[in-house]
Design a protein around this motif. Sequence first.
Motif, mmCIF file in Angstrom:
data_model
loop_
_atom_site.group_PDB
_atom_site.id
_atom_site.type_symbol
_atom_site.label_atom_id
_atom_site.label_comp_id
_atom_site.label_asym_id
_atom_site.label_seq_id
_atom_site.Cartn_x
_atom_site.Cartn_y
_atom_site.Cartn_z
ATOM 1 N N GLY A 218 0.791 -1.221 0.000
ATOM 2 C CA GLY A 218 0.000 0.000 0.000
ATOM 3 C C GLY A 218 0.820 1.266 0.000
ATOM 4 N N ALA A 219 2.126 1.143 0.099
ATOM 5 C CA ALA A 219 2.998 2.318 0.092
ATOM 6 C C ALA A 219 2.912 3.031 -1.249
ATOM 7 N N LYS A 220 3.165 4.344 -1.205
ATOM 8 C CA LYS A 220 3.099 5.175 -2.404
ATOM 9 C C LYS A 220 4.512 5.360 -2.976
ATOM 10 N N VAL A 221 4.678 5.032 -4.268
ATOM 11 C CA VAL A 221 5.937 5.220 -4.978
ATOM 12 C C VAL A 221 5.698 6.131 -6.174
ATOM 13 N N VAL A 222 6.520 7.138 -6.331
ATOM 14 C CA VAL A 222 6.499 7.987 -7.518
ATOM 15 C C VAL A 222 7.621 7.534 -8.447
ATOM 16 N N ALA A 223 7.255 7.181 -9.675
ATOM 17 C CA ALA A 223 8.230 6.741 -10.667
ATOM 18 C C ALA A 223 8.529 7.897 -11.615
ATOM 19 N N LEU A 224 9.795 8.254 -11.691
ATOM 20 C CA LEU A 224 10.241 9.358 -12.542
ATOM 21 C C LEU A 224 10.942 8.773 -13.759
ATOM 22 N N ARG A 225 10.331 8.987 -14.905
ATOM 23 C CA ARG A 225 10.831 8.409 -16.155
ATOM 24 C C ARG A 225 11.297 9.547 -17.065
ATOM 25 N N ILE A 226 12.222 9.244 -17.957
ATOM 26 C CA ILE A 226 12.796 10.299 -18.784
ATOM 27 C C ILE A 226 11.887 10.632 -19.957
ATOM 28 N N LEU A 227 11.784 9.699 -20.888
ATOM 29 C CA LEU A 227 10.997 9.899 -22.094
ATOM 30 C C LEU A 227 10.468 8.560 -22.576
ATOM 31 N N PRO A 228 9.378 8.565 -23.324
ATOM 32 C CA PRO A 228 8.839 7.305 -23.844
ATOM 33 C C PRO A 228 9.568 6.842 -25.100
ATOM 34 N N GLY A 229 9.397 5.565 -25.416
ATOM 35 C CA GLY A 229 9.784 5.054 -26.717
ATOM 36 C C GLY A 229 11.166 4.475 -26.831
ATOM 37 N N VAL A 230 11.972 4.512 -25.769
ATOM 38 C CA VAL A 230 13.301 3.901 -25.792
ATOM 39 C C VAL A 230 13.187 2.565 -25.065
ATOM 40 N N ASP A 231 13.437 1.469 -25.783
ATOM 41 C CA ASP A 231 13.025 0.192 -25.232
ATOM 42 C C ASP A 231 13.724 -0.189 -23.942
ATOM 43 N N VAL A 232 15.012 0.136 -23.790
ATOM 44 C CA VAL A 232 15.668 -0.245 -22.546
ATOM 45 C C VAL A 232 15.071 0.504 -21.359
ATOM 46 N N ASP A 269 4.022 18.270 -6.001
ATOM 47 C CA ASP A 269 2.581 18.053 -6.193
ATOM 48 C C ASP A 269 2.124 16.764 -5.515
ATOM 49 N N GLU A 270 2.937 15.712 -5.610
ATOM 50 C CA GLU A 270 2.557 14.446 -4.978
ATOM 51 C C GLU A 270 2.609 14.550 -3.461
ATOM 52 N N LEU A 271 3.587 15.275 -2.940
ATOM 53 C CA LEU A 271 3.662 15.456 -1.487
ATOM 54 C C LEU A 271 2.488 16.275 -0.969
ATOM 55 N N ALA A 272 1.986 17.176 -1.808
ATOM 56 C CA ALA A 272 0.814 17.962 -1.407
ATOM 57 C C ALA A 272 -0.431 17.085 -1.262
ATOM 58 N N LYS A 273 -0.438 15.942 -1.949
ATOM 59 C CA LYS A 273 -1.575 15.017 -1.872
ATOM 60 C C LYS A 273 -1.471 14.074 -0.683
ATOM 61 N N GLY A 274 -0.235 13.895 -0.168
ATOM 62 C CA GLY A 274 -0.032 12.948 0.925
ATOM 63 C C GLY A 274 1.393 12.438 0.939
ATOM 64 N N ASP A 275 1.634 11.413 1.728
ATOM 65 C CA ASP A 275 2.984 10.875 1.868
ATOM 66 C C ASP A 275 3.468 10.225 0.575
ATOM 67 N N VAL A 276 4.745 10.384 0.310
ATOM 68 C CA VAL A 276 5.423 9.642 -0.753
ATOM 69 C C VAL A 276 6.497 8.808 -0.075
ATOM 70 N N ASP A 277 6.348 7.490 -0.162
ATOM 71 C CA ASP A 277 7.235 6.592 0.571
ATOM 72 C C ASP A 277 8.477 6.208 -0.221
ATOM 73 N N GLY A 278 8.353 6.202 -1.557
ATOM 74 C CA GLY A 278 9.479 5.771 -2.377
ATOM 75 C C GLY A 278 9.557 6.536 -3.678
ATOM 76 N N VAL A 279 10.758 6.602 -4.235
ATOM 77 C CA VAL A 279 10.973 7.191 -5.557
ATOM 78 C C VAL A 279 11.734 6.170 -6.392
ATOM 79 N N PRO A 302 12.593 9.702 1.078
ATOM 80 C CA PRO A 302 11.970 8.450 0.640
ATOM 81 C C PRO A 302 13.003 7.326 0.562
ATOM 82 N N VAL A 303 12.527 6.105 0.435
ATOM 83 C CA VAL A 303 13.360 5.021 -0.066
ATOM 84 C C VAL A 303 13.501 5.276 -1.564
ATOM 85 N N MET A 304 14.710 5.139 -2.098
ATOM 86 C CA MET A 304 14.931 5.660 -3.450
ATOM 87 C C MET A 304 15.928 4.836 -4.242
ATOM 88 N N THR A 305 15.667 4.721 -5.546
ATOM 89 C CA THR A 305 16.653 4.158 -6.468
ATOM 90 C C THR A 305 17.072 5.247 -7.446
#
Length: 401
Positions: A218-232, A269-279, A302-305
């Motif tokens: 149930g923890a909240k994770v925000v995934a930060l991605r660069i751009l679409p369309g690069v398969d790796v 913006d995500e922190l304004a909605k509530g806790d962010v546990d991971g990135v 957060p816990v982060m990669t």
Amino acid sequence: MRRRIPVASAMVGALALIALTGCTTDPSVTAPTEDAAETEESVEWFDQALFDKQDAERGVAPEGPDDQPWLQMINPEMVDTAEYASDGAKKACFANASISNPWRQTGWITMNEQLKVLQEQGVISEMETRDAQDSDDTQIADIDYFINEGDCDVFIISPNSTAAMTPAVERACDTGKPVVVFDRGVQTDCPVTFIHPIGGFAWGIDTAEFLIDELDEGAKVVALRILPGVDVLEQRWAAAEKLFDEAGIDAVDYFTGADPAEIKKIISDELAKGDVDGVWMDAGDGAVAAIEAFEDAGVDYPVMTGEDEMSFLRKWKDTGLTGLAPVYSNFQWRTPLLAAQMIFAGEQVPSEWVLPQAPITAGEVDEYLALNENMPDGHYAKFGGEDLPGYPQVWEDRVIP
């Protein structure tokens, strides 16, 4: 008959409309067009067979010297190269996608230092290089230039994209000279060897499993991605998303263009909605900006990669957050020249040369910080050039050949 490899099975670059290799980006890269975005959305990026293959490869002890990971091999199927065996120094012709970002620049420096060693040994006479500057059309012209020039003993190619580059690579193979492809793949098995780390699914599995182990259901994770369309990159997220769903992690993903301001806004913006546990990040660029957003909000880290880029490792150490630095092994830039040495010696090489791809864990951060103490923030800790002649100065000074 030449076998064409399905796009879903190619390691990298299937729809690489932008100049990214798996772990890097350039903020100046243009976003895909609307048509490209529609194409990207129509692609099913999750491939169970490739997921399973890379998952298994993570646990394989590689063959090769312990202190030379750039020569290690995972599950190699060796091919004979006796037909190419010959004496004397050889001319290498390198068609490079670009050196437009820090990851590629780090590798390019390392490759040139390896070249110096092989020149001194009388293996390579010279390496003529053409830089495509992230353009398919330019790289196709570069490969055809080398073919028409007629004096290349070996073609080394780091493709800008997969499908577009395949015919040009096949034309290079048709010369009868050995072809070595690395980093991103092509849709043919005509090269003598294709060199790459394990891959995007392995990255996604490493990072998702780490966050799942550290967080509660149930923890909240925000995934930060660069751009679409690069398969790796898409494969990294496809693997992570699957595992997050199965573990009951509430993960929401955003494309950032690696823009620090956009990353800070997303986190705020995500922190304004509530806790962010991971990135979760599909590349380390912008990791510091993400961490700073938590500092600006005055909330717990957060816990982060992130990645093995020095900026993230330094911020990780400074903050004491719970982190993991996945790796898309930069030392692979040494391997093509060493593969050429083996080929001209008539030694067997793997048809698919899979290199190890081990993340940096909390227990290893101090070691890699010490090893790279004076390196710039854009340097990659697992670059694997410590035994080369210019170490450490050329990397510290960012001497781009």
